[in-house]
Motif scaffolding. Structure first.
Motif, PDB file in Angstrom:
ATOM      1  N   ARG A  59      -1.565  -5.894  -1.491  1.00 38.31           N
ATOM      2  CA  ARG A  59      -1.237  -5.211  -0.240  1.00 38.31           C
ATOM      3  C   ARG A  59      -2.528  -4.846   0.520  1.00 38.31           C
ATOM      4  O   ARG A  59      -2.917  -3.677   0.544  1.00 38.31           O
ATOM      5  N   PRO A  60      -3.158  -5.837   1.158  1.00 38.75           N
ATOM      6  CA  PRO A  60      -4.379  -5.520   1.911  1.00 38.75           C
ATOM      7  C   PRO A  60      -4.034  -4.702   3.163  1.00 38.75           C
ATOM      8  O   PRO A  60      -2.908  -4.764   3.649  1.00 38.75           O
ATOM      9  N   PRO A  61      -4.982  -3.956   3.687  1.00 38.02           N
ATOM     10  CA  PRO A  61      -4.719  -3.184   4.905  1.00 38.02           C
ATOM     11  C   PRO A  61      -4.406  -4.099   6.077  1.00 38.02           C
ATOM     12  O   PRO A  61      -4.935  -5.201   6.169  1.00 38.02           O
ATOM     13  N   LYS A  62      -3.545  -3.647   6.961  1.00 36.85           N
ATOM     14  CA  LYS A  62      -3.133  -4.486   8.088  1.00 36.85           C
ATOM     15  C   LYS A  62      -3.914  -4.177   9.364  1.00 36.85           C
ATOM     16  O   LYS A  62      -4.192  -5.048  10.141  1.00 36.85           O
ATOM     17  N   ASP A  63      -4.259  -2.933   9.582  1.00 32.56           N
ATOM     18  CA  ASP A  63      -4.908  -2.533  10.831  1.00 32.56           C
ATOM     19  C   ASP A  63      -6.384  -2.259  10.616  1.00 32.56           C
ATOM     20  O   ASP A  63      -6.867  -1.155  10.860  1.00 32.56           O
ATOM     21  N   HIS A  64      -7.111  -3.271  10.174  1.00 31.25           N
ATOM     22  CA  HIS A  64      -8.523  -3.078   9.888  1.00 31.25           C
ATOM     23  C   HIS A  64      -9.273  -4.326  10.341  1.00 31.25           C
ATOM     24  O   HIS A  64      -8.907  -5.436   9.982  1.00 31.25           O
ATOM     25  N   THR A  65     -10.297  -4.139  11.139  1.00 32.37           N
ATOM     26  CA  THR A  65     -11.102  -5.260  11.611  1.00 32.37           C
ATOM     27  C   THR A  65     -12.264  -5.480  10.651  1.00 32.37           C
ATOM     28  O   THR A  65     -12.983  -4.545  10.324  1.00 32.37           O
ATOM     29  N   LEU A  66     -12.412  -6.722  10.221  1.00 32.26           N
ATOM     30  CA  LEU A  66     -13.480  -7.070   9.283  1.00 32.26           C
ATOM     31  C   LEU A  66     -14.737  -7.502  10.022  1.00 32.26           C
ATOM     32  O   LEU A  66     -14.666  -8.157  11.053  1.00 32.26           O
TER      33      LEU A  66
END
Length: 126
Positions: free
Chosen positions: A41-48
């Motif tokens: 379940r990786p984060p959805k609202d995160h810019t890499l």
């Protein structure tokens, strides 16, 4: 010997703090043999950052394979220190986990197999 023109000087190696957004040291230190896999379940609202995205690209097309820090560093062509710092960030943000033996105790990942994979990664990094 290479000419030290302005172009070659400006193309020098990228400093770790530039890859990691000015971060001087990681939240945690990862041993080169630490095994990592993608989080279910990786984060959805995160810019890499581009470097973090490049580290995650090691898992593209491989399913949920378990990779060592050494294998990942070799795969993206960076140092163990830079890879370890970026991977620690990805663990902190929830993109990666370090599976416990219980999580892959289905027989597919035996100690001997894992040791062989780490050795293969180390040999490839030479």
């Amino acid at each position: 010997m290479e000419d030290l023109t302005e172009d070659t000087v400006l193309r020098g190696p990228v400093r770790p703090y530039a890859l990691l957004g000015g971060q001087p040291r990681p939240d945690r230190y990862l041993d080169p043999g630490v095994l990592l896999t993608r989080s279910a379940r990786p984060p959805k609202d995160h810019t890499l950052r581009p470097f973090h995205a490049e580290l995650l690209s090691c898992w593209e097309g491989t399913g949920d394979v378990v990779l060592s820090v050494t294998e990942i560093a070799h795969g993206v062509g960076t140092t163990l220190q830079q890879a370890g710092m970026g991977l620690a960030d990805l663990m902190h943000d929830g993109y990666l986990i370090s599976p416990t033996p219980k999580e892959y105790a289905d027989g597919a990942h035996t100690k001997k197999e894992l040791l062989h994979r780490v050795l293969d990664g180390l040999r490839a990094a030479q």
